[in-house]
Scaffold this motif. Structure first.
Motif, PDB file in Angstrom:
ATOM      1  N   LEU B  40       1.070  -0.738  -0.267  1.00 42.06           N
ATOM      2  CA  LEU B  40       0.256  -0.603   0.285  1.00 42.06           C
ATOM      3  C   LEU B  40       0.656   1.222  -0.140  1.00 42.06           C
ATOM      4  N   ASN B  41       0.928   2.212  -0.642  1.00 43.09           N
ATOM      5  CA  ASN B  41       1.107   4.026  -0.483  1.00 43.09           C
ATOM      6  C   ASN B  41       0.139   4.484  -0.209  1.00 43.09           C
ATOM      7  N   ILE B  42       0.735   5.214   0.998  1.00 41.03           N
ATOM      8  CA  ILE B  42      -0.433   6.349   1.418  1.00 41.03           C
ATOM      9  C   ILE B  42       0.702   7.740   0.733  1.00 41.03           C
ATOM     10  N   ASP B  43       0.182   8.382   0.125  1.00 41.73           N
ATOM     11  CA  ASP B  43       0.035   9.499  -0.582  1.00 41.73           C
ATOM     12  C   ASP B  43       0.193  10.955   0.543  1.00 41.73           C
ATOM     13  N   ALA B  44       0.950  11.698   0.311  1.00 40.02           N
ATOM     14  CA  ALA B  44       1.055  12.753   0.994  1.00 40.02           C
ATOM     15  C   ALA B  44       0.424  14.475   0.929  1.00 40.02           C
ATOM     16  N   GLY B  45      -0.538  14.597   2.376  1.00 37.38           N
ATOM     17  CA  GLY B  45      -1.392  15.451   2.281  1.00 37.38           C
ATOM     18  C   GLY B  45      -2.371  15.396   1.671  1.00 37.38           C
ATOM     19  N   GLU B  46      -3.190  14.221   1.901  1.00 35.76           N
ATOM     20  CA  GLU B  46      -4.360  13.553   1.506  1.00 35.76           C
ATOM     21  C   GLU B  46      -4.936  12.866   2.770  1.00 35.76           C
ATOM     22  N   ILE B 166      -7.653  16.547  19.284  1.00 37.29           N
ATOM     23  CA  ILE B 166      -7.045  16.647  17.844  1.00 37.29           C
ATOM     24  C   ILE B 166      -6.247  17.825  17.553  1.00 37.29           C
ATOM     25  N   ALA B 167      -6.788  18.570  18.732  1.00 40.82           N
ATOM     26  CA  ALA B 167      -5.942  20.183  18.880  1.00 40.82           C
ATOM     27  C   ALA B 167      -4.310  19.797  19.969  1.00 40.82           C
ATOM     28  N   ARG B 168      -4.008  18.435  20.697  1.00 45.48           N
ATOM     29  CA  ARG B 168      -2.829  17.827  20.644  1.00 45.48           C
ATOM     30  C   ARG B 168      -2.143  17.288  19.461  1.00 45.48           C
ATOM     31  N   ALA B 169      -2.506  16.889  18.870  1.00 44.71           N
ATOM     32  CA  ALA B 169      -1.937  15.892  17.815  1.00 44.71           C
ATOM     33  C   ALA B 169      -1.811  16.974  16.496  1.00 44.71           C
ATOM     34  N   LEU B 170      -2.752  17.966  16.981  1.00 45.11           N
ATOM     35  CA  LEU B 170      -2.116  18.960  15.368  1.00 45.11           C
ATOM     36  C   LEU B 170      -1.642  19.863  15.503  1.00 45.11           C
ATOM     37  N   ALA B 171      -1.240  20.274  16.992  1.00 46.12           N
ATOM     38  CA  ALA B 171      -0.471  21.382  17.709  1.00 46.12           C
ATOM     39  C   ALA B 171       1.507  20.920  17.728  1.00 46.12           C
ATOM     40  N   LYS B 172       1.822  19.944  17.602  1.00 44.66           N
ATOM     41  CA  LYS B 172       3.032  19.023  17.286  1.00 44.66           C
ATOM     42  C   LYS B 172       3.471  19.286  16.085  1.00 44.66           C
ATOM     43  N   GLU B 173       1.861  20.023  14.748  1.00 45.71           N
ATOM     44  CA  GLU B 173       2.573  20.095  13.363  1.00 45.71           C
ATOM     45  C   GLU B 173       3.088  18.933  12.449  1.00 45.71           C
ATOM     46  N   PRO B 174       2.275  17.717  12.668  1.00 49.07           N
ATOM     47  CA  PRO B 174       3.148  16.470  11.817  1.00 49.07           C
ATOM     48  C   PRO B 174       3.157  16.272  10.135  1.00 49.07           C
ATOM     49  N   GLU B 175       3.817  16.025   9.845  1.00 48.53           N
ATOM     50  CA  GLU B 175       4.008  15.377   8.971  1.00 48.53           C
ATOM     51  C   GLU B 175       1.931  14.044   8.231  1.00 48.53           C
ATOM     52  N   LEU B 198     -10.990  17.063  10.867  1.00 46.27           N
ATOM     53  CA  LEU B 198      -9.105  16.397  10.336  1.00 46.27           C
ATOM     54  C   LEU B 198      -9.097  16.346   9.039  1.00 46.27           C
ATOM     55  N   HIS B 199     -10.711  17.416   7.615  1.00 51.17           N
ATOM     56  CA  HIS B 199     -10.432  17.285   6.090  1.00 51.17           C
ATOM     57  C   HIS B 199      -9.798  18.946   5.915  1.00 51.17           C
ATOM     58  N   THR B 204      -5.433  22.254   4.242  1.00 51.55           N
ATOM     59  CA  THR B 204      -4.677  23.382   4.784  1.00 51.55           C
ATOM     60  C   THR B 204      -3.458  23.359   5.494  1.00 51.55           C
ATOM     61  N   HIS B 205      -2.822  22.637   6.202  1.00 55.94           N
ATOM     62  CA  HIS B 205      -1.806  21.824   6.505  1.00 55.94           C
ATOM     63  C   HIS B 205      -0.633  21.425   5.618  1.00 55.94           C
TER      64      HIS B 205
END
Lengths: 376, 251
Positions: B40-46, B166-175, B198-199, B204-205
């Motif tokens: 499986l390949n998961i594409d970036a930014g999706e 979600i904010a806890r995960a998002l604040a890390k600015e993860p890829e 999530l969408h 946006t990130h």
């Protein structure tokens, strides 16, 4: 840095309360035990610590103050020849059998014959000067407030020691003895009370030095001369610790103290670690989430250890407050309790060690904080 | 390939690559093959959605792709790192730097305020205190909790708690952002809000969002939907793409 350990401890204080109580009571138990033992066994060196002599001279091999044998009275002039010595006075210890005016049966007493002059060295710190001068009267004795009932007397009453009549002329405090009752009288009275004609000399000679800091050196210098029969010398502090050590270790009391300390530690650690483990288990999913987010296991362990530290510190604080109150209560009731710095430090080390061991045990519960278990 | 949203998707290199991965669990004498040679390949930014019946292996796939579990055989590459070759410490470091997680349970510390929940993991990333607080504030604002950030979990609703998570995960600015059934404990309105967030994060990130869910509402928001069954990918669809982009993988 978000203070997770402290905030959780404050917010969920009910959860941590059993651990703090366990630590606190373990500390309190240990503190009071040590204070009592020091107080009780400290009284075996009261003769030394309550006096202002710097050097003690007694029979070689003496293991505690109460087990001395007579030495030659001429040793006194030999000791006085040392330029460092300011004064020497004899101290007579006699084991006596007390018969009171009321029905008390025979009471075993420790008669201390001391120099009744106002500036006498023996019991200078424990006996008020006016009480001391009253001892100059023949047959006069002073007894401790705590043993009046035991002796069946009050001030002004008469009784007999070894068949000789004595009169209670004063009541002191803080002269409790271990395994018997202290009775203070003058040297002359003591010689009259002594039934054994072979005991002619004093049990001890106590010396005051011009410079008290030289006690060890002078004691060593005076030792080893056998011209006046067998005798040896100790500095006051050495003889006091010999006396206390004898009671603490040769009587098995010390082993009892250590044994109880072990039990207290074990019980405290079991309760504390169980409480901390329950606290970790209660937050295991949150810890696992932090680990999923990349917060290392080491950092999570630090949180648990920090909680253990605070539990220990707070327990210690409670134990100290309660301990001081109980010690004051004990003092007011003439219960001998003494706490010194090493003993207090030992308590602190025991309590914080208990908390640390519990924290280490609780850290193992973090193994369950596996983030993979959050996915299902 | 032509995509309707090409302008906002600058790159197409896979963020996650799984190559012939197998994973089995043993309980007693029973051996269950959960993942069976999956590639499986998961594409970036999706926003990629993995759906399927319970027990199909979708959560295990998420655990393996996110480095929470090791595979029995096969290779997993995340952002170019071979996860199988990283030790426990290195995996933790990788997750700290690159990944965020949102779980079905919110897993918030009862003693901490929403703001502190978000700030806590940032403390461990080596950020300055001010930077950590700035990020915590802005990610809580992003999930619409600016006015609730001083409250503890007991004072928040279920939807709000999940937004804190979600904010806890998002604040890390993860890829990479992994979400496991993020809406299943929530009602329709709150579930919809989580889906929208999530969408938006993916849009946006440019974050690669991999979401495991059997919530049908998520399907319309996903860029790509993978249907799983018995440890294999049954179908691989792009709901928004033109019909020719959809391809069926024979099982």
């Amino acid at each position: 840095m978000v203070a997770l350990a402290r905030k959780t401890l404050i917010y969920e204080w009910r959860r941590f309360l059993p651990a703090m109580l366990a630590v606190g009571f373990a500390g309190l138990l240990q503190l009071l035990q040590i204070a009592l033992v020091l107080g009780i066994f400290g009284s075996t060196s009261l003769y030394i610590t309550g006096s202002s002599a710097d050097v003690w001279i007694g029979y070689p091999g003496t293991q505690s103050v109460g087990s001395g044998r007579t030495i030659d009275a001429d040793v006194e002039s030999h000791v006085l020849m040392d330029p460092a010595v300011q004064r020497v006075e004899p101290y007579i210890w006699i084991d006596g059998d007390w018969r009171g005016p009321t029905e008390t049966g025979g009471v075993s007493v420790f008669v201390s014959g001391i120099d009744p002059r106002p500036d006498g060295l023996m019991f200078s710190k424990a006996l008020a000067p006016d009480l001391r001068t009253r001892l100059a009267e023949p047959g006069a004795v002073v007894v401790d407030r705590s043993v009046l009932d035991q002796l069946g007397v009050d001030i002004g009453h008469t009784a007999t020691i070894n068949g000789h009549q004595v009169r209670v002329v004063g009541i002191s405090s803080g002269l409790r003895a271990l395994g018997g009752v202290n009775v203070l009288c003058s040297l002359d009275t003591a010689r009259q009370l002594n039934d054994d004609p072979t005991d002619s000399g004093p049990t001890y000679l106590v010396a005051k030095l011009r410079d008290p800091t030289q006690a060890d050196a002078v004691a060593a210098r005076l030792r080893g001369d056998t011209a006046f029969g067998p005798y040896t010398t100790w500095s006051a502090s050495d003889f006091a610790s010999i006396s206390v050590r004898y009671w603490l270790f040769d009587t098995g009391a010390g082993a009892g103290v250590l044994f109880l300390a072990g039990i207290v530690f074990l019980v405290g650690a079991v309760i504390t670690s169980q409480t901390l483990i329950a606290a970790v288990n209660g937050s295991v999913r949150e810890y696992a989430t932090l680990n999923a987010l990349g917060v290392g296991v080491g950092a999570l362990r630090k949180v648990v250890l920090e909680q253990a530290f605070w539990v220990g510190a707070l327990g210690l604080l409670g134990a100290s407050a309660l301990g001081i109150l109980l010690m004051m209560l004990a003092r007011s009731q003439d219960v001998p309790v003494v706490l010194n710095l090493p003993a207090a430090l030992a308590c602190i080390i025991l309590v914080m060690g208990l908390a640390a061991v519990s924290g280490l045990a609780a850290m193992r519960a973090l193994r369950r904080a596996d983030p993979a278990t959050l996915l299902r | 390939m032509i995509h309707p949203v090409t302008a906002t998707e600058p790159m197409r290199t896979p963020a996650l690559q799984a190559d012939g991965i197998c994973k089995a669990f043993v309980s007693g004498h029973q051996r269950t093959q959960v993942l069976d040679g999956l590639t499986l390949n998961i594409d970036a930014g999706e926003l990629t959605l993995i759906s399927g019946p319970s027990g199909c292996g979708k959560s295990t796939l998420l655990a393996v792709l996110s480095g929470l579990q090791k595979v029995d055989s096969g290779r997993v590459q995340a952002l170019g790192s071979e996860l199988g070759q990283l030790d426990l410490r290195a995996l933790e470091r990788f997750r700290l730097q690159h990944t965020g997680f949102v779980f079905q349970g919110f897993n918030l510390f009862p003693a901490l305020s929403a703001f502190e929940q978000v700030e806590l993991p940032l403390n461990h990333m080596g950020l300055s205190r001010d930077e950590a607080r700035r990020r915590a504030r802005s990610s809580l604002e992003e999930v619409g909790l600016a006015h609730r950030m001083r409250l503890r979990p007991s004072e928040l609703s279920g939807g709000e708690k999940q937004r804190v998570a979600i904010a806890r995960a998002l604040a890390k600015e993860p890829e990479l952002l992994f979400a496991d059934e993020p809406t299943s404990a929530l009602d329709a309105a709150n579930g919809q809000m989580i889906i929208d967030i999530l969408h938006r994060i993916a849009r946006t990130h440019g974050t690669t969002v991999l979401c495991v869910s059997h919530d049908p509402r998520l399907v319309v928001h996903a860029d790509r939907v993978l249907a799983m069954e018995d440890g294999r990918i049954l179908s691989d669809q792009r709901p928004h793409a033109s019909l020719i982009d959809n391809k069926e993988i024979p099982s």
